[in-house]
Design a protein around this motif. Structure first.
Motif, PDB file in Angstrom:
ATOM      1  N   ASP A   1      28.513 -22.599  -2.655  1.00  0.00           N
ATOM      2  CA  ASP A   1      28.733 -24.036  -2.576  1.00  0.00           C
ATOM      3  C   ASP A   1      28.251 -24.586  -1.228  1.00  0.00           C
TER       4      ASP A   1
ATOM      5  N   SER B   1      25.431 -14.303   1.024  1.00  0.00           N
ATOM      6  CA  SER B   1      24.720 -15.048  -0.006  1.00  0.00           C
ATOM      7  C   SER B   1      25.144 -14.532  -1.370  1.00  0.00           C
TER       8      SER B   1
ATOM      9  N   THR C   1      26.032 -11.449 -10.952  1.00  0.00           N
ATOM     10  CA  THR C   1      26.084 -11.996  -9.603  1.00  0.00           C
ATOM     11  C   THR C   1      26.016 -10.843  -8.623  1.00  0.00           C
TER      12      THR C   1
ATOM     13  N   LYS D   1      27.236 -22.797   2.388  1.00  0.00           N
ATOM     14  CA  LYS D   1      25.885 -22.905   2.948  1.00  0.00           C
ATOM     15  C   LYS D   1      25.953 -23.353   4.401  1.00  0.00           C
TER      16      LYS D   1
ATOM     17  N   GLY E   1      21.385 -19.035  -1.752  1.00  0.00           N
ATOM     18  CA  GLY E   1      21.569 -18.827  -3.185  1.00  0.00           C
ATOM     19  C   GLY E   1      22.625 -19.712  -3.798  1.00  0.00           C
ATOM     20  N   ASP E   2      23.448 -19.091  -4.637  1.00  0.00           N
ATOM     21  CA  ASP E   2      24.395 -19.808  -5.482  1.00  0.00           C
ATOM     22  C   ASP E   2      25.785 -19.890  -4.846  1.00  0.00           C
TER      23      ASP E   2
ATOM     24  N   TYR F   1      23.722 -14.561  -5.554  1.00  0.00           N
ATOM     25  CA  TYR F   1      22.624 -14.870  -6.469  1.00  0.00           C
ATOM     26  C   TYR F   1      23.037 -14.455  -7.881  1.00  0.00           C
ATOM     27  N   ASN F   2      22.738 -15.313  -8.845  1.00  0.00           N
ATOM     28  CA  ASN F   2      23.116 -15.077 -10.240  1.00  0.00           C
ATOM     29  C   ASN F   2      21.874 -14.970 -11.108  1.00  0.00           C
ATOM     30  N   ASP F   3      21.959 -14.118 -12.109  1.00  0.00           N
ATOM     31  CA  ASP F   3      20.901 -14.034 -13.108  1.00  0.00           C
ATOM     32  C   ASP F   3      21.527 -13.641 -14.438  1.00  0.00           C
ATOM     33  N   ASP F   4      21.442 -14.524 -15.408  1.00  0.00           N
ATOM     34  CA  ASP F   4      22.039 -14.305 -16.724  1.00  0.00           C
ATOM     35  C   ASP F   4      21.322 -13.238 -17.546  1.00  0.00           C
TER      36      ASP F   4
ATOM     37  N   ASP G   1      17.945 -18.964   2.540  1.00  0.00           N
ATOM     38  CA  ASP G   1      18.278 -19.554   1.235  1.00  0.00           C
ATOM     39  C   ASP G   1      19.483 -18.766   0.729  1.00  0.00           C
TER      40      ASP G   1
ATOM     41  N   SER H   1      16.030 -11.788  -4.395  1.00  0.00           N
ATOM     42  CA  SER H   1      17.254 -12.299  -3.777  1.00  0.00           C
ATOM     43  C   SER H   1      17.299 -11.960  -2.292  1.00  0.00           C
TER      44      SER H   1
END
Length: 105
Positions: free
Chosen positions: A52, A71, A85, A56, A49-50, A73-76, A47, A39
């Motif tokens: 909108d 920024s 997040t 950005k 990430g997640d 970043y998500n990871d389940d 970049d 990340s």
């Protein structure tokens, strides 16, 4: 947790620090530590990430104008923290970059 490093950064990150929650989980979970590293490398390359599209564009302008960058970043894979997040925030003066969970802001 091992030291974080970045390659080909688009901007200076200053001192990179992590919140207590992020640091503790990274020490316990090598996969989470790797997610943080990936990340951070995305963040420093622009970049965002997640976030909108509006956020950005705000970050793209902030990069040019020397403003704060954020920024997400998500990871389940890390359910103990919801969607895991993380936010990465680089201060406007580029003196520091902080990695934290949104609820630690």
């Amino acid at each position: 947790m091992n030291a974080l490093f970045v390659i080909n950064a688009a901007f200076n990150t200053g001192q990179t620090v992590a919140s207590r929650g992020v640091f503790d989980l990274a020490c316990e979970n090598p996969d989470f530590a790797q997610f943080i590293q990936k990340s951070l490398n995305r963040h420093v390359k622009g970049d965002w990430g997640d976030v909108d599209e509006e956020d950005k564009q705000t970050n793209d302008q902030a990069l040019k104008q020397g403003m704060r960058l954020l920024s997400a970043y998500n990871d389940d894979c890390f359910p103990q923290n919801g969607l895991a997040t993380i936010w990465i925030i680089t201060e406007a003066d580029r003196s520091a970059t902080t990695i934290l969970f949104p609820n630690e802001y």
